[in-house]
Design a protein around this motif. Structure first.
Motif, PDB file in Angstrom:
ATOM      1  N   ALA A  47       0.922  -1.276  -0.088  1.00 46.05           N
ATOM      2  CA  ALA A  47      -0.102  -0.051   0.052  1.00 46.05           C
ATOM      3  C   ALA A  47       0.744   1.234  -0.043  1.00 46.05           C
ATOM      4  CB  ALA A  47      -0.953  -0.071   1.213  1.00 46.05           C
ATOM      5  N   GLY A  48       2.024   1.134   0.794  1.00 42.48           N
ATOM      6  CA  GLY A  48       2.780   2.366   0.799  1.00 42.48           C
ATOM      7  C   GLY A  48       3.490   2.734  -0.572  1.00 42.48           C
ATOM      8  N   LEU A  49       3.757   1.510  -1.192  1.00 42.38           N
ATOM      9  CA  LEU A  49       4.402   1.768  -2.605  1.00 42.38           C
ATOM     10  C   LEU A  49       3.489   2.250  -3.652  1.00 42.38           C
ATOM     11  CD1 LEU A  49       6.436  -1.683  -3.170  1.00 42.38           C
ATOM     12  CD2 LEU A  49       7.402   0.656  -3.046  1.00 42.38           C
ATOM     13  N   ALA A  50       2.008   1.849  -3.333  1.00 43.93           N
ATOM     14  CA  ALA A  50       1.104   2.373  -4.302  1.00 43.93           C
ATOM     15  C   ALA A  50       0.753   3.767  -4.001  1.00 43.93           C
ATOM     16  CB  ALA A  50      -0.356   1.739  -4.022  1.00 43.93           C
ATOM     17  N   LEU A  51       0.884   4.530  -2.926  1.00 47.16           N
ATOM     18  CA  LEU A  51       0.739   5.852  -2.452  1.00 47.16           C
ATOM     19  C   LEU A  51       1.721   6.476  -2.912  1.00 47.16           C
ATOM     20  CD1 LEU A  51      -0.999   5.422   1.038  1.00 47.16           C
ATOM     21  CD2 LEU A  51      -1.995   6.000  -1.006  1.00 47.16           C
ATOM     22  N   ALA A  52       3.136   5.868  -3.045  1.00 47.42           N
ATOM     23  CA  ALA A  52       4.213   6.751  -3.255  1.00 47.42           C
ATOM     24  C   ALA A  52       4.320   6.808  -4.796  1.00 47.42           C
ATOM     25  CB  ALA A  52       5.687   6.034  -3.148  1.00 47.42           C
ATOM     26  N   GLY A  53       3.749   5.756  -5.610  1.00 49.53           N
ATOM     27  CA  GLY A  53       3.519   6.037  -7.027  1.00 49.53           C
ATOM     28  C   GLY A  53       2.611   6.855  -7.399  1.00 49.53           C
ATOM     29  N   ARG A  54       1.357   7.101  -6.708  1.00 51.76           N
ATOM     30  CA  ARG A  54       0.275   8.028  -6.642  1.00 51.76           C
ATOM     31  C   ARG A  54       0.986   9.395  -6.465  1.00 51.76           C
ATOM     32  NH1 ARG A  54      -3.911   9.530  -9.758  1.00 51.76           N
ATOM     33  NH2 ARG A  54      -5.403  10.843  -8.684  1.00 51.76           N
ATOM     34  N   ARG A  55       1.871   9.613  -5.624  1.00 48.41           N
ATOM     35  CA  ARG A  55       2.183  10.962  -5.271  1.00 48.41           C
ATOM     36  C   ARG A  55       3.244  11.328  -6.297  1.00 48.41           C
ATOM     37  NH1 ARG A  55       4.200  13.454   0.364  1.00 48.41           N
ATOM     38  NH2 ARG A  55       5.282  15.338  -0.610  1.00 48.41           N
ATOM     39  N   HIS A  56       3.872  10.335  -6.868  1.00 50.32           N
ATOM     40  CA  HIS A  56       4.861  10.598  -8.009  1.00 50.32           C
ATOM     41  C   HIS A  56       4.229  11.171  -9.205  1.00 50.32           C
ATOM     42  CE1 HIS A  56       8.296  10.413 -10.400  1.00 50.32           C
ATOM     43  NE2 HIS A  56       7.565   9.614 -11.486  1.00 50.32           N
ATOM     44  N   GLN A  57       3.013  10.658  -9.392  1.00 51.41           N
ATOM     45  CA  GLN A  57       2.216  10.783 -10.657  1.00 51.41           C
ATOM     46  C   GLN A  57       1.691  12.386 -10.628  1.00 51.41           C
ATOM     47  OE1 GLN A  57      -1.222   8.603 -11.427  1.00 51.41           O
ATOM     48  NE2 GLN A  57      -1.707   9.588 -13.070  1.00 51.41           N
TER      49      GLN A  57
END
Length: 60
Positions: A47-57
Motif C-alpha cells: 500500500a505504501g508503494l502504491a501511495l508513493a506511485g500516486r504521489r509521484h504521478q
C-alpha cells in the motif's frame, strides 16, 4: 511507454498483490500469529508503494 502508463501499471500491480495477500491472510485462518503478521506487513508495504506511485504521478 509514458510515465503515466508505467505509474498506473505499478499501482494496478500493487493492488493485485495486496488482494492476493489479503486472500492468503484469510486462508491461513487462526494459525500462529507470525504468518498473519508477516502477510499484514506485506500488505502495508505494498500500500505504501502504491501511495508513493500516486504521489509521484501528482508531481508532489
Amino acid at each position: 511507454m509514458s510515465p503515466n502508463v508505467l505509474c498506473w501499471a505499478g499501482v494496478l500491480l500493487a493492488a493485485g498483490a495486496a488482494i492476493g495477500m489479503r486472500l492468503y491472510l484469510l486462508s491461513i485462518g487462526d494459525g500462529p500469529a507470525d504468518p498473519r503478521v508477516s502477510a499484514l506487513g506485506a500488505v502495508v508495504g505494498l500500500a505504501g508503494l502504491a501511495l508513493a506511485g500516486r504521489r509521484h504521478q501528482d508531481g508532489s
